[in-house]
Write a protein that holds these residues in place. Structure first.
Motif, PDB file in Angstrom:
ATOM      1  N   LYS A   1       0.854  -1.186   0.000  1.00 38.23           N
ATOM      2  CA  LYS A   1       0.000   0.000   0.000  1.00 38.23           C
ATOM      3  C   LYS A   1       0.889   1.235   0.000  1.00 38.23           C
ATOM      4  O   LYS A   1       1.734   1.406   0.882  1.00 38.23           O
ATOM      5  CB  LYS A   1      -0.908   0.011   1.215  1.00 38.23           C
TER       6      LYS A   1
ATOM      7  N   ASN B   1      -3.294   6.127   0.916  1.00 38.26           N
ATOM      8  CA  ASN B   1      -4.693   6.002   1.315  1.00 38.26           C
ATOM      9  C   ASN B   1      -5.180   7.365   1.785  1.00 38.26           C
ATOM     10  O   ASN B   1      -4.527   8.017   2.604  1.00 38.26           O
ATOM     11  CB  ASN B   1      -4.863   4.966   2.426  1.00 38.26           C
TER      12      ASN B   1
ATOM     13  N   THR C   1      -7.300   4.241  -2.321  1.00 35.30           N
ATOM     14  CA  THR C   1      -6.161   3.437  -1.873  1.00 35.30           C
ATOM     15  C   THR C   1      -5.344   3.044  -3.094  1.00 35.30           C
ATOM     16  O   THR C   1      -5.907   2.646  -4.127  1.00 35.30           O
ATOM     17  CB  THR C   1      -6.619   2.157  -1.148  1.00 35.30           C
TER      18      THR C   1
ATOM     19  N   TYR D   1      -1.947   0.702  -4.475  1.00 31.93           N
ATOM     20  CA  TYR D   1      -0.975  -0.363  -4.226  1.00 31.93           C
ATOM     21  C   TYR D   1       0.009  -0.409  -5.395  1.00 31.93           C
ATOM     22  O   TYR D   1      -0.321  -0.048  -6.520  1.00 31.93           O
ATOM     23  CB  TYR D   1      -1.677  -1.722  -4.126  1.00 31.93           C
TER      24      TYR D   1
ATOM     25  N   VAL E   1      -7.769   2.010  -6.046  1.00 30.55           N
ATOM     26  CA  VAL E   1      -9.125   1.585  -5.715  1.00 30.55           C
ATOM     27  C   VAL E   1      -9.873   2.755  -5.091  1.00 30.55           C
ATOM     28  O   VAL E   1      -9.365   3.414  -4.168  1.00 30.55           O
ATOM     29  CB  VAL E   1      -9.126   0.390  -4.743  1.00 30.55           C
TER      30      VAL E   1
ATOM     31  N   ASP F   1     -13.322   3.230  -3.182  1.00 27.70           N
ATOM     32  CA  ASP F   1     -14.429   2.495  -2.573  1.00 27.70           C
ATOM     33  C   ASP F   1     -15.696   3.339  -2.605  1.00 27.70           C
ATOM     34  O   ASP F   1     -15.744   4.436  -2.030  1.00 27.70           O
ATOM     35  CB  ASP F   1     -14.079   2.127  -1.124  1.00 27.70           C
TER      36      ASP F   1
ATOM     37  N   ASP G   1     -13.397  -5.835  -2.859  1.00 31.10           N
ATOM     38  CA  ASP G   1     -12.809  -6.651  -1.796  1.00 31.10           C
ATOM     39  C   ASP G   1     -11.295  -6.571  -1.946  1.00 31.10           C
ATOM     40  O   ASP G   1     -10.685  -7.259  -2.774  1.00 31.10           O
ATOM     41  CB  ASP G   1     -13.291  -8.099  -1.926  1.00 31.10           C
ATOM     42  N   HIS G   2     -10.643  -5.733  -1.136  1.00 31.43           N
ATOM     43  CA  HIS G   2      -9.218  -5.462  -1.299  1.00 31.43           C
ATOM     44  C   HIS G   2      -8.371  -6.719  -1.111  1.00 31.43           C
ATOM     45  O   HIS G   2      -7.421  -6.954  -1.868  1.00 31.43           O
ATOM     46  CB  HIS G   2      -8.772  -4.387  -0.303  1.00 31.43           C
TER      47      HIS G   2
ATOM     48  N   LEU H   1      -5.947  -8.344  -4.075  1.00 28.57           N
ATOM     49  CA  LEU H   1      -4.495  -8.526  -4.007  1.00 28.57           C
ATOM     50  C   LEU H   1      -4.106  -9.995  -4.162  1.00 28.57           C
ATOM     51  O   LEU H   1      -3.070 -10.319  -4.761  1.00 28.57           O
ATOM     52  CB  LEU H   1      -3.944  -7.953  -2.710  1.00 28.57           C
TER      53      LEU H   1
END
Length: 1000
Positions: free
Chosen positions: A13, A16, A27, A29, A40, A42, A226-227, A231
């Protein structure tokens, strides 16, 4: 799939943050193994949207970026079958698409629910990073010569349809002047037709190796993600590709960021660009400036506000002077393009051809005069506050609103995300701009606009060029055919068959079956709660808490008001108005009434208010306001007035509705200005092949009582000049007719209201409308809602007798619309089967796609059904030979109807999935879900949960029912004695198109 242990994942990560003006969390990554980055956002809702973006830069017009985008869908390392990606996607409640821009290639994935998105994601990414890129795929998808000696190919057909269009020619010319040789922004990444004819598969593969690397790829996901699962999926995907992609340590020149900077313009440039057009009366002007650097979020926000101040509405300096007062253009449009240095564009539309040069000069006179005097700082403050409201509203109501900023961050900003957070996290830049002085604003306008170097393109219509292009293309194709000869053409036909056979290898069912269809439980549709007041209660009184709120304020108000309750900070209300009460002889005035509605003087609170002041006050009180036909509300025969305001402004907006409906003044000068704009826009409206096909289709299938027909370009072309002449000789007669239109519309019996808001926060949700009802003839009852069925022409009620071909000098392709009878009504017992049949035929990599697009016969086709009119239709879009495309479509249908061709189970599953996605796409946001609730119940007369019921019914459809509706409703659309046909085509294609018309 079990979660990966934290110490095993290569994804870290790196960022955020939350924004302070919307419910959205960001977020980011990054993979330490490949450099792949993921962003991402949300957000709640049924849709998961993905954008997979690569920065792509090329220094020629070969079209390699665009052709590569198409070829990535032709198979991958482990899925070596053309179309398998889309076959799998449709099973997973998903759809794919892609675009090629000048600076990026982006692949999209839209899914109903996370489960489907997660299932298809790794397969999609493999297609992007490890595509097959075969010679056969390049041959059929990009360009080839068919057995008749004509050019074909999906990409070729696409570019053939746009290369010589007015906008494309002007845009390319502007970029040639803005950017020097060797600068990637200079080139046509879609590919010029002459370049596509010599492009090789090896050149495309070379471009893929250079640009399609994980470290140049960013995934952008928006929705309920769904993080942990994401991943895990990406970790496993990287395991499968790590040996096939360049190492993260391999040197890589980052496109655009590490490219040679664009030099500033050394002088102003004005150039004339001709475009093919038989009507030489009007042209266009495009003007481009270089703006602030991408990373300067304050100055970029300043440009947004400055454009609102200068050209954001009919009262702003440029629009008011050039359009409303001097009638030199029909509109002054503006937009920006993100680049390392922003591009600022202005477009002056529908300018008299003989005045193009003078109007370009006048534009700068007005602009420089404006910056030489003190700005109206009160209006500048209003502009900033309005922009702020619009940003907050867009962040709440737009599911995909944050995708573009993240994509451009990937292209031009630092890799750590600092620029992204600085530009998105807050609206502090607007706080700073509110403190700017008049001198700062004028210096800023001087720097980037008034005294900035610029490129102006004068788009000039040319009938001579239209004839030349037709003559040259005809000669080129003829020479090509003669050079090949009969034997050469035969060999090319055989070669095409071989290539198609290689591309069209059947996907084994067992591969498709491995991808299980997700449960619909993973799709989180957004609920809204219905309440009613006035005559709306005759539809039933809901038993819920929201209805109790409404009942407490309902003081016997008769107005039909339908409420939908959602968690929001705004009020969205729409007033639907029947138009059938307008006498037929006055219907052609309807377009003028609509255009004039928000740009006319009013009498408010016993005070005369000029239209400029009226608009300024309206802008202070609102976020959005518009009027038009009711297509967005499910019925184009009604009018819809829509307002979006902050909750405290609810009663104020209602006051505006009453004022605009009853207290507006039909001023001859304002009517003259509106007519001038509308008349000037007609030649431009008649330049698009698809638009003209639709316009002719509408004229044929609706009668003269139809309001949507009255707004048709062809009707306007006939009647507006008559109205304008009458306005010059007898203005009182025109005003009297406009008053008659107003009187016919503004009757209590014509009105229905939709109010969408957080009703627990809305004061006086019902009684606030007393201001409007007091002005209405309320003793009258409520008329039935107008329907499109009621205004169909005799031809539409009995298709099969009409065939029209329209040659056009402005296009290089062809378009065709077919119409026949279909089932009438939303509750027709065969509607579920017809939905499945259309979804099956129109699926990406489905029968029509493979048979028509896949063979280069057209860029696209689609079937449609209108339950409210009882018509079924078929359209061909951008075809080099609409007759061949038609013949292929008819063959496909005949084979299914006869039983020669069987339905594939996996494809049927995909068709059902497509229907599920369609329902999700109708309501991706809270407002969208609330609007569907109203449209279903009030406009369509079906239950609020009709979609849920229909999903159950389509799952029960049998193969025989599908075959039945194909035979009964779809095949007749392609049968001459049962269908009507409209074709628009390039002049050179007239003879080819007549082959189709002869059949009909």
């Amino acid at each position: 799939m079990p979660a990966m242990k934290p110490d095993r994942t290569h994804f870290k990560k790196i960022q955020n943050f939350k924004v302070d003006y919307a419910i959205a969390e960001f977020t980011q990554y990054e993979s330490a193994r490949t450099g792949l980055r993921v962003a991402v956002v949300d957000r709640k809702g049924p849709k998961i949207s993905g954008w997979f973006t690569l920065a792509t830069e090329i220094h020629d017009d070969s079209g390699a970026p665009h052709t590569l985008e198409h070829l990535c869908f032709m198979g991958s390392k482990n899925y070596k079958y053309k179309g398998i990606l889309d076959k799998l996607a449709t099973r997973a409640y998903s759809s794919t698409n892609a675009w090629t821009a000048t600076d990026n290639t982006t692949y999209t994935l839209t899914s109903a629910g996370w489960e489907g998105f997660a299932q298809i994601l790794p397969t999609y990414l493999e297609h992007i990073l490890l595509p097959t890129l075969t010679d056969a795929g390049c041959y059929t998808e990009v360009w080839h010569i068919d057995g008749t000696g004509n050019d074909a190919g999906v990409v070729y057909s696409e570019m053939q349809g746009v290369q010589n269009e007015q906008g494309s020619l002007m845009d390319l010319s502007a970029r040639r002047h803005l950017y020097p040789e060797g600068n990637g922004f200079r080139y046509e990444t879609g590919g010029m037709m002459e370049q596509l004819r010599v492009l090789t598969a090896d050149r495309i593969r070379k471009f893929h190796r250079a640009m399609y690397q994980p470290k140049n790829l960013r995934l952008v996901l928006i929705g309920e993600v769904d993080h942990v699962n994401l991943l895990d999926i990406l970790e496993e995907f990287e395991d499968s590709i790590v040996d096939d992609v360049p190492s993260i340590d391999v040197p890589f020149t980052r496109p655009w960021v590490e490219s040679k900077p664009t030099p500033p313009l050394e002088k102003d440039i004005v150039d004339v660009v001709e475009f093919p057009e038989e009507d030489e009366s009007t042209g266009e002007i495009m003007i481009a400036f270089f703006g602030p650097e991408f990373q300067n979020s304050l100055e970029n926000a300043g440009i947004d506000v400055l454009l609102i101040y200068l050209a954001g509405s009919s009262v702003t300096i440029l629009e008011n002077t050039l359009v409303e007062k001097e009638h030199l253009a029909s509109a002054v449009y503006n937009w920006t393009e993100n680049r390392p240095n922003q591009l600022i564009w202005f477009n002056l539309s529908s300018v008299a051809t003989k005045k193009l040069a003078d109007v370009e000069k006048r534009f700068f006179e007005v602009l420089r005069e404006a910056t030489s005097k003190p700005f109206d700082m009160d209006y500048m403050g209003d502009s900033i506050r309005r922009f702020r409201r619009q940003v907050v509203y867009a962040a709440e109501s737009g599911h995909d609103i944050f995708s573009d900023p993240i994509i451009y961050d990937h292209l031009f900003a630092d890799r750590e995300g600092k620029d992204l957070e600085d530009s998105l996290a807050t609206l502090k830049a607007l706080d700073t701009l509110e403190k700017w002085t008049d001198r700062q604003w004028r210096d800023f306008a001087d720097k980037y606009l008034a005294n900035n170097r610029h490129v102006s393109i004068l788009g000039t219509p040319s009938a001579k060029l239209a004839k030349k292009l037709k003559k040259d293309e005809k000669a080129r194709v003829k020479a090509q055919q003669e050079k090949l000869g009969e034997d050469g053409l035969k060999k090319l036909a055989e070669k095409l068959d071989v290539m198609k056979a290689e591309n069209d290898k059947e996907v084994p069912e067992e591969i498709l079956e491995k991808f299980k269809i997700p449960e619909t439980d993973s799709i989180h549709f957004i609920p809204s709660t219905t309440a009613r007041s006035g005559l709306a209660k005759k539809m039933g009184v809901p038993d819920n808490d929201v209805q109790q709120i409404i009942d407490k304020d309902d003081s016997d108000t008769p107005l039909f008001i339908h409420f939908e309750d959602i968690p929001t900070n705004f009020v969205h209300f729409s007033l639907l108005i029947n138009t059938s009460s307008i006498p037929v002889e006055l219907k052609p005035l309807l377009p003028l009434y609509l255009v004039n509605f928000f740009v006319t003087p009013v009498n408010k609170d016993d005070k005369d208010i000029g239209f400029e002041e009226m608009i300024m006050r309206l802008e202070q009180d609102t976020i959005q306001y518009n009027i038009g036909d009711g297509s967005a509300a499910g019925n184009s025969e009604v009018l819809r007035i829509k307002f979006v305001v902050e909750i405290p402004k609810y009663s104020t907006a209602i006051s505006w509705v009453k004022t605009l409906l009853f207290d507006s003044v039909f001023d001859p000068e304002r009517l003259k200005a509106s007519l001038a704009k509308m008349i000037a826009e007609i030649p431009d409206e008649k330049r698009r092949g698809d638009s003209m096909a639709d316009a002719v289709d509408s004229m044929l299938h609706f009668n003269n009582e139809s309001s949507i027909r009255a707004q048709n370009t062809l009707v306007k072309a006939l009647y507006l000049r008559r109205i304008n002449k009458l306005l010059s000789t007898d203005p009182s007669a025109v005003i009297a007719r406009m008053e008659s239109v107003r009187k016919a519309l503004c009757s209590f019996s014509n009105l229905r209201l939709l109010v969408i808001s957080n009703l627990s926060k809305l004061s006086n949700p019902v009684s606030s409308w007393k201001l409007l009802t007091d002005a209405l003839d309320t003793p009258l009852g409520l008329s039935p809602l107008d329907t499109r069925r009621a205004v169909l022409s005799p031809a539409a009620l009995a298709p099969g007798s009409l065939t029209h071909i329209i040659p056009m000098g402005t296009i290089d392709s062809s378009y065709a619309n077919f119409a026949a009878l279909g089932p009438l009504g939303y509750d027709h017992p065969l509607t579920p089967a017809l939905k499945v049949a259309i979804a099956y035929l129109d699926a990406v990599e489905g029968p029509m796609w493979v048979g028509i697009r896949g063979t280069g016969l057209a860029y696209g086709t689609n079937f449609a059904h209108s339950p409210d009119t009882g018509l079924a239709s078929f359209s061909i879009y951008r075809s080099p030979d609409s007759f061949k495309a038609y013949r292929a479509a008819r063959t496909v249908l005949q084979e299914f109807v006869s039983g020669k061709r069987e339905f594939e189970k996996s494809a049927l599953d995909g068709a059902i999935s497509t229907i599920v996605v369609g329902f999700a796409n109708e309501q991706p946001t809270m407002v969208g879900a609330a609007n569907v609730g109203f449209v279903n119940q009030v406009v369509k007369g079906i239950p609020k949960d009709w979609g849920t019921t229909m999903l159950k019914k389509v799952r029960e459809v049998s193969r025989e029912q599908i075959r039945e509706v194909m035979e009964k409703f779809l095949l007749p659309v392609l049968e001459p004695e049962k269908a009507d046909l409209v074709v628009t085509c390039a002049s050179i294609m007239e003879e080819v198109s007549r082959s189709l018309c002869v059949i009909f």
